[in-house]
Design a protein around this motif. Structure first.
Motif, mmCIF file in Angstrom:
data_model
loop_
_atom_site.group_PDB
_atom_site.id
_atom_site.type_symbol
_atom_site.label_atom_id
_atom_site.label_comp_id
_atom_site.label_asym_id
_atom_site.label_seq_id
_atom_site.Cartn_x
_atom_site.Cartn_y
_atom_site.Cartn_z
ATOM 1 N N VAL A 1 39.150 26.136 38.777
ATOM 2 C CA VAL A 1 39.612 25.733 37.440
ATOM 3 C C VAL A 1 40.600 26.766 36.913
ATOM 4 N N GLN A 2 41.758 26.297 36.414
ATOM 5 C CA GLN A 2 42.719 27.192 35.797
ATOM 6 C C GLN A 2 42.910 26.777 34.332
ATOM 7 N N GLY A 3 44.111 27.046 33.779
ATOM 8 C CA GLY A 3 44.339 26.680 32.375
ATOM 9 C C GLY A 3 44.415 27.887 31.446
ATOM 10 N N ILE B 1 35.684 29.137 38.842
ATOM 11 C CA ILE B 1 36.440 29.320 37.596
ATOM 12 C C ILE B 1 37.400 30.481 37.828
ATOM 13 N N GLY B 2 38.696 30.186 37.818
ATOM 14 C CA GLY B 2 39.707 31.216 38.066
ATOM 15 C C GLY B 2 40.459 31.552 36.791
ATOM 16 N N GLY B 3 41.489 32.411 36.959
ATOM 17 C CA GLY B 3 42.369 32.711 35.834
ATOM 18 C C GLY B 3 41.756 33.586 34.771
ATOM 19 N N LEU B 4 40.588 34.170 35.064
ATOM 20 C CA LEU B 4 39.941 35.067 34.098
ATOM 21 C C LEU B 4 39.731 36.438 34.729
ATOM 22 N N SER B 5 39.251 37.396 33.902
ATOM 23 C CA SER B 5 39.119 38.782 34.365
ATOM 24 C C SER B 5 40.489 39.301 34.832
ATOM 25 N N VAL B 6 41.486 38.942 34.040
ATOM 26 C CA VAL B 6 42.866 39.368 34.329
ATOM 27 C C VAL B 6 43.432 40.159 33.147
ATOM 28 N N LEU C 1 32.368 32.389 39.174
ATOM 29 C CA LEU C 1 33.367 32.975 38.273
ATOM 30 C C LEU C 1 34.051 34.124 39.014
ATOM 31 N N MET C 2 35.325 33.970 39.319
ATOM 32 C CA MET C 2 36.026 34.863 40.247
ATOM 33 C C MET C 2 36.420 36.185 39.600
ATOM 34 N N GLY C 3 36.094 37.283 40.315
ATOM 35 C CA GLY C 3 36.562 38.601 39.894
ATOM 36 C C GLY C 3 35.774 39.230 38.764
ATOM 37 N N PHE D 1 43.792 26.860 47.449
ATOM 38 C CA PHE D 1 44.996 27.677 47.207
ATOM 39 C C PHE D 1 45.471 27.381 45.799
ATOM 40 N N ASP D 2 45.508 28.390 44.962
ATOM 41 C CA ASP D 2 45.822 28.175 43.544
ATOM 42 C C ASP D 2 46.731 29.274 43.041
ATOM 43 N N GLU D 3 47.188 29.132 41.815
ATOM 44 C CA GLU D 3 47.880 30.227 41.155
ATOM 45 C C GLU D 3 46.996 30.750 40.029
ATOM 46 N N CYS D 4 46.664 32.028 40.099
ATOM 47 C CA CYS D 4 45.921 32.667 39.016
ATOM 48 C C CYS D 4 46.954 33.103 37.978
ATOM 49 N N THR D 5 47.019 32.405 36.838
ATOM 50 C CA THR D 5 48.039 32.747 35.847
ATOM 51 C C THR D 5 47.742 34.113 35.235
ATOM 52 N N ASP E 1 38.401 34.273 49.723
ATOM 53 C CA ASP E 1 39.309 33.722 48.727
ATOM 54 C C ASP E 1 40.573 33.340 49.487
ATOM 55 N N SER E 2 41.439 32.572 48.854
ATOM 56 C CA SER E 2 42.491 31.878 49.616
ATOM 57 C C SER E 2 43.789 32.664 49.674
ATOM 58 N N GLY E 3 43.813 33.855 49.099
ATOM 59 C CA GLY E 3 45.025 34.662 49.237
ATOM 60 C C GLY E 3 45.965 34.582 48.059
HETATM 61 C C1 LIG Z 1 41.645 32.700 45.401
HETATM 62 N N1 LIG Z 1 42.060 32.318 44.090
HETATM 63 C C2 LIG Z 1 41.809 33.041 42.998
HETATM 64 N N2 LIG Z 1 41.272 34.278 43.085
HETATM 65 C C3 LIG Z 1 41.045 34.988 41.923
HETATM 66 C C4 LIG Z 1 40.564 36.296 41.993
HETATM 67 C C5 LIG Z 1 40.371 37.016 40.810
HETATM 68 N N3 LIG Z 1 39.989 38.309 40.580
HETATM 69 C C6 LIG Z 1 40.030 38.465 39.242
HETATM 70 N N4 LIG Z 1 39.748 39.617 38.580
HETATM 71 C C7 LIG Z 1 39.495 40.823 39.304
HETATM 72 N N5 LIG Z 1 40.406 37.338 38.588
HETATM 73 C C8 LIG Z 1 40.652 36.409 39.555
HETATM 74 C C9 LIG Z 1 41.119 35.100 39.479
HETATM 75 C C10 LIG Z 1 41.330 34.397 40.661
HETATM 76 C C11 LIG Z 1 41.874 33.058 40.622
HETATM 77 O O1 LIG Z 1 42.165 32.495 39.553
HETATM 78 N N6 LIG Z 1 42.102 32.431 41.809
#
Ligand SMILES: CNc1nc2cc3nc(NC)[nH]c3cc2c(=O)[nH]1
Length: 376
Positions: free
Chosen positions: A193-195, A219-224, A250-252, A145-149, A92-94
């Protein structure tokens, strides 16, 4: 990297496929053990390959950049050579770690300024240098490189953040497409993908990401922290927009139930720290349900951890023995529980893949979700 769609479930949007990378093949749906700082915590590479039968593992750019550092990784010839894992790796990009780990961080158009959680030194991650970093790490699949809201998140913040993430994606693609792999093999960049949890923003982001026509999509921004129903609603919407002929990551995510529900919605790739993190606390996922091995009731239960699961660790050691190790805070406790939980996660996605190929996934999924949630 290529993706071959091999089967689609008649009763859901689940699909089985094959991803081919420079370091080998990944059969989807797949779970990717998280190997944060060049190691899947407490697990040997041999166990990953032979017992758990992992096909791809994760590395974290944030952690690897700070320690051991890019000079060591480059001298080693990349992460595959450094930790000896010769199958596919995804980094993942950090961005996510900067938000979740670093105490102080500041988001600017250029990128994200942050302080190392290790020694407090200040750093700046930009789309460009994060592409270069992932080139040096040498993962087969790298993330934009993205922002996970965060959740919850104001609509205006989510909208502005999404547009910035899209601008950063353009910069990632330009940098990545104008550089080569450093170690003689190809790498692939996935956009994200964010949003947040807003349907109009998710639609806009999924359409923009799909238009970039990369070899896979995340697909980012989930599991938060959002409710599971909200996660499923966003995933369903995004999967209906992302192209079918590209893998969806689907990340995370997530719990066994989350993974099965999202496979039904069309997701192919998953990663989560839950199996290894829970293992260290004695929370075991088993074919019969969830076990808190610390519980008194396992004190004199000499049956295998999970006889149905197979694999050396889950059948060789008893529940009573593992409970003893956990209470004694023995190193071996985390090792046994981690290998067991990861073996379970890989077993689960393998079962899903077989059910999809047999065309019986939808009904099987509903039974399994109930069973997996049982607390023993
Ligand atoms: C590398 N970018 C990036 N990593 C993620 C890691 C995650 N890990 C979780 N739950 C444990 N949600 C996540 C979202 C992102 C996300 O939106 N972007």
């Amino acid at each position: 990297m290529t993706f071959e769609l091999q089967a689609q479930d008649p009763g859901s949007n689940a699909r089985a496929g094959k991803v081919t990378t420079a370091h080998g093949v990944i059969e989807t749906p797949i779970f990717m053990p998280v190997g944060t700082a060049a190691t899947v915590k407490a697990v040997h590479q041999r166990e990953l390959k032979e017992d758990i039968q992992a096909q791809i593992i994760l590395g974290n750019t944030y952690h690897l950049y700070l320690r051991p550092g890019l000079d060591i990784l480059e001298k080693a010839g990349g992460l595959h050579k450094f930790n000896g894992w010769d199958k596919p790796i995804l980094t993942d990009s950090g961005g996510y770690q900067v938000f979740s780990l670093s105490g102080t961080r500041k988001i600017i158009e250029e990128g994200v300024k942050f302080k190392s959680h290790i020694d407090g030194s200040t750093h700046l991650f930009t789309p460009e240098n994060v592409m270069d970093t992932q080139r040096t790490i040498g993962a087969d699949i790298i993330m934009a490189f993205d922002e996970c809201t965060p959740y919850p998140c104001e609509y205006d913040y989510a909208k502005n953040s999404m547009h910035r993430t899209h601008r950063w994606l353009k910069r990632c693609c330009e940098r990545f497409d104008s550089t080569e792999g450093k170690y003689g093999f190809d790498q692939t960049l996935f956009p994200i993908v964010q949003g947040s949890t807003f349907r109009d923003l998710r639609t806009q982001s999924a359409e923009y990401i799909a238009s970039m026509n990369r070899e896979g999509n995340a697909i980012g921004g989930l599991s938060v922290g959002e409710p599971a129903e909200m996660m499923y609603e966003m995933t369903d919407l995004v999967c209906s927009i992302l192209p079918k002929d590209k893998p969806r990551y689907l990340m995370g995510v997530g719990t066994p139930a989350n993974i099965l529900e999202n496979i039904a919605l069309g997701v192919d790739m998953f990663d989560c720290v839950l199996p290894t993190r829970n293992a260290r606390n004695g929370m075991l996922f088993t074919t019969q349900g969830i076990i808190n091995i610390r519980n008194q009731r396992w004190k004199d239960d000499f049956s295998p951890i999970d006889a149905e699961l197979g694999g050396y660790t889950s059948t060789f050691y008893s529940k009573a023995y593992l409970r003893h190790l956990i209470h004694a805070q023995e190193y071996l406790a985390g090792m046994i529980a981690s290998v067991h939980n990861l073996t379970f996660y890989l077993w689960l996605v393998k079962q899903a893949r077989e059910q999809i190929k047999a065309g019986t996934f939808a009904a099987w999924k509903n039974v399994m979700v109930e069973k997996l949630m049982t607390r023993l």
